[in-house]
Design a protein around this motif. Sequence first.
Motif, short mmCIF file in Angstrom:
data_model
loop_
_atom_site.label_atom_id
_atom_site.label_comp_id
_atom_site.label_asym_id
_atom_site.label_seq_id
_atom_site.Cartn_x
_atom_site.Cartn_y
_atom_site.Cartn_z
N PHE A 169 1.49 -1.16 -0.20
CA PHE A 169 -0.30 -0.05 0.15
C PHE A 169 0.65 1.80 0.50
N TRP A 198 -5.78 -1.47 6.41
CA TRP A 198 -5.58 -1.10 4.73
C TRP A 198 -5.63 0.08 4.37
N ARG A 199 -7.11 -0.27 3.60
CA ARG A 199 -7.94 0.42 3.06
C ARG A 199 -8.05 2.48 3.59
N VAL A 211 -8.44 -0.39 -5.12
CA VAL A 211 -7.95 -2.27 -4.13
C VAL A 211 -8.63 -2.88 -5.48
#
Length: 291
Positions: free
Chosen positions: A170, A223-224, A232
């Motif tokens: 990421f 992480w989003r 994603v």
Amino acid sequence: MTRPITAGVDGSPESEAAAAWAAREAVRRGTPLRLVHVGTPAPEALALAADADAQARWARDLLEETEQEIAERHRTLAVTTDVLDADGAADALLAVARGAELLALGSRGHGPLVGFLLGSVGRQVIARTERPVVLVRADDKAFTEAAGHEVVVGQEGAPEDSAAALEFAFRTAAARGASVRAVRAWSLPPVFAYSAASLELLDEAGGMEPYEKKALGAALAPWRERFPDVPVVEHVEIGSAGQVLLSVAPRAQLLVVGRRARRTAVGARIGSVAHAVLHHAPCPVGVVPHV
């Protein structure tokens, strides 16, 4: 103190590509770049540096030339260079990696069917380091512009098992303005692996594939939230992890896999998934250790 992105330089085309890759990544991330030479020159350069004094001069000249080439492309990038002791090349690179954001190394590649040819030093560094290592092929120029806009990352196990690899993927995608394709591969377990508890979990999820999709979603959730601007793609597919990752590697800018940072009775190991993609992926490969 900001950690530098570090690249090993030995005069080979592969290390030149690694240095160029590291310079671009350092610019994207706003970090300094460190170029190091460890050990003897690459085989194609040995004839020009037959004795120790000549090798030392050759190494200094090589780093100076590489630094100048990078400065011409990236005028605002801060670059430092070091010639390190030739004894214990792997140990020297491991020490360098400890203070680096990541370590970029060159690796010979002869097409997607052969992929990377890792030398003993590269294998030792990848297997023992506690920092991410990115392997770059000599033909990486094909991936600077022509590749897709994806950073592919493998996810397996519980969320904490892949947290380090996901964070690296990421962070890299955010610096590049790229998307993340998170890949979770699964296979049917043998009959004796089923238990009452596992069958209950599968029944609640609606079957194996929905269960795997739910597991991937849970691993990606933090992480989003941390990187909301990174698109994603969730990719769940039946098959071995190495095979599934390699099937999407041709459209990747970077392929990221995790490696469990533990020693076994036979010493440190790279791991089967990392081993597969390192030998066959057509794009740069990042190996990220985790506990």
